[in-house]
Design an enzyme around this catalytic site. Structure first.
Site, short mmCIF file in Angstrom:
data_model
loop_
_atom_site.label_atom_id
_atom_site.label_comp_id
_atom_site.label_asym_id
_atom_site.label_seq_id
_atom_site.Cartn_x
_atom_site.Cartn_y
_atom_site.Cartn_z
CB ILE A 12 -1.08 0.19 1.05
CG1 ILE A 12 -2.11 0.98 0.84
CG2 ILE A 12 -0.20 0.20 2.47
CD1 ILE A 12 -3.21 1.03 -0.37
CB SER A 38 10.97 -0.25 4.73
OG SER A 38 9.88 -1.15 4.65
NE ARG A 39 10.66 -6.15 8.79
CZ ARG A 39 9.66 -6.93 8.84
NH1 ARG A 39 9.91 -7.63 10.20
NH2 ARG A 39 8.67 -7.12 8.22
CE LYS A 49 -8.14 -1.40 6.11
NZ LYS A 49 -7.93 -2.59 4.95
CG ASP A 96 -6.99 -5.80 5.55
OD1 ASP A 96 -6.33 -5.56 6.02
OD2 ASP A 96 -7.29 -5.71 4.15
#
Ligand code: NAP
Length: 307
Positions: free
Chosen positions: A11, A33-34, A87, A165
């Protein structure tokens, strides 16, 4: 304003990065971010390091799955940053309440975003319903989890919400367009025998005078359905394509201006306004209904699911 984007996955890349790039309000100043990065943007792998070394970045947008999100959100708020939440706003309601308190204590803004509420025709649907008496409302939200969440095992883990979701997106629209409050009175949740979250659900809601229900399914191949039908005393409203198109008694009401592509630009414009004026935007009603469906729902077991 400079903003940092956390959790560079589907996303973030599909919607957040383009919405920020096109916005007059925002500049993407860093990512955390990893593994994921955004070309041309300073990339961190450690969130604590970002918070300590970039005090100039006042706003954090979190695009992680719900379970890891609380730790990031609470650290950001405690460090005096404004926070925008994908969300659902947390893995539990208690987490969301804790974040609300933390934001108040630190005098920063906190925004529980509901992207589907920003779909093109949602505001028109709300206006049309405002003066009518609702007889029934039916949500049909059927999509192919393999297509929209390829390989995302977290979605079927505990706290991943499964079919809720996407289903929570429908509930975010319903709670926005209905004048009256609703609450869950009955639910059936269908769990694959190898998973911790439901793949399908039926939910019935209490409403003062109307029948309100939702059918959610993550196994829909072929045509995808994201629709809400509201029958009233003076006509029937149908929202389709996740709120991008609207029909009254079968007649389409204006072509969609921007389909679903306006959702994230509108979220970022709202975040900019929220930071400017200060305060919180934490409508937890969609999350409450999902939590109640899990509390009240009967469990059924179905065939194992594999991506
Ligand atoms: P995703 O691609 O699976 O995950 C986003 C990123 O979060 C991953 O790339 C990963 O980045 C990081 N992450 C995952 N698990 C983590 C963990 N345990 N700890 C720390 N970081 C972790 O998921 P997504 O589809 O973008 O969804 C993220 C959120 O956006 C969800 O709440 C979802 O409901 C919402 N959303 C998704 C869609 C959609 O179409 N997919 C649409 C609207 C909203 P690193 O591995 O690089 O750290």
């Amino acid at each position: 304003m400079e903003i940092a984007l956390i959790g560079i996955g589907k996303i973030a890349l599909d919607q957040h990065v383009p919405a920020i790039a096109a916005s007059p309000d925002w500049e993407l100043a860093a990512t955390v971010s990893r593994a994921g990065t955004v070309e041309g943007t300073p990339a961190f792998t450690d969130f604590d390091e970002l918070l300590v070394t970039r005090p100039d970045i006042r706003v954090i947008s979190l695009c992680l799955p719900p379970v890891p999100r609380f730790d990031y959100a609470s650290k950001a708020l405690a460090a005096g940053r404004h926070v925008m939440l994908e969300k659902p706003p947390g893995a539990t309601l208690a987490e969301c309440h804790a974040l609300t308190e933390l934001a108040k204590q630190n005098g920063v803004s906190l925004y529980a975003t509901w992207h589907s509420r920003e779909a093109d025709k949602v505001a028109d649907a709300k206006a049309w319903l405002a003066s009518r008496v609702l007889r029934s409302l039916t949500v049909t939200w059927k999509e192919d989890v393999r297509r929209w969440h390829p390989g995302q095992d977290w979605i079927f883990e505990a706290g991943g919400l499964g079919v809720f979701d996407p289903g929570i997106n429908a509930l975010s629209i319903v709670t926005e367009i209905l004048r009256e409050e609703i609450h869950v009175r009955d639910a059936t949740l269908v769990f694959p025998e190898n998973r911790q979250a439901p793949i399908a659900a039926e939910v019935a809601f209490h409403h003062p005078q109307a029948q309100v229900q939702a059918t959610l399914d993550f196994r829909q191949e072929g045509e995808q359905t994201w629709s809400i039908e509201a029958v009233t005393d003076t006509g029937t409203l149908l929202l389709t394509h996740g709120g991008a198109r609207m029909f009254i008694d079968g007649v389409e009401q204006g072509a969609s201006q921007d389909g679903l592509s306006g959702e994230y630009p509108r979220l970022y414009a709202k975040m900019a306004a929220l930071v400017q004026r200060g305060g919180l935007d934490m409508d937890l009603r969609p999350m409450t209904h999902v939590a109640d469906a899990f509390l009240l729902g009967r469990r059924e077991t179905t065939a194992p699911f594999h991506f």
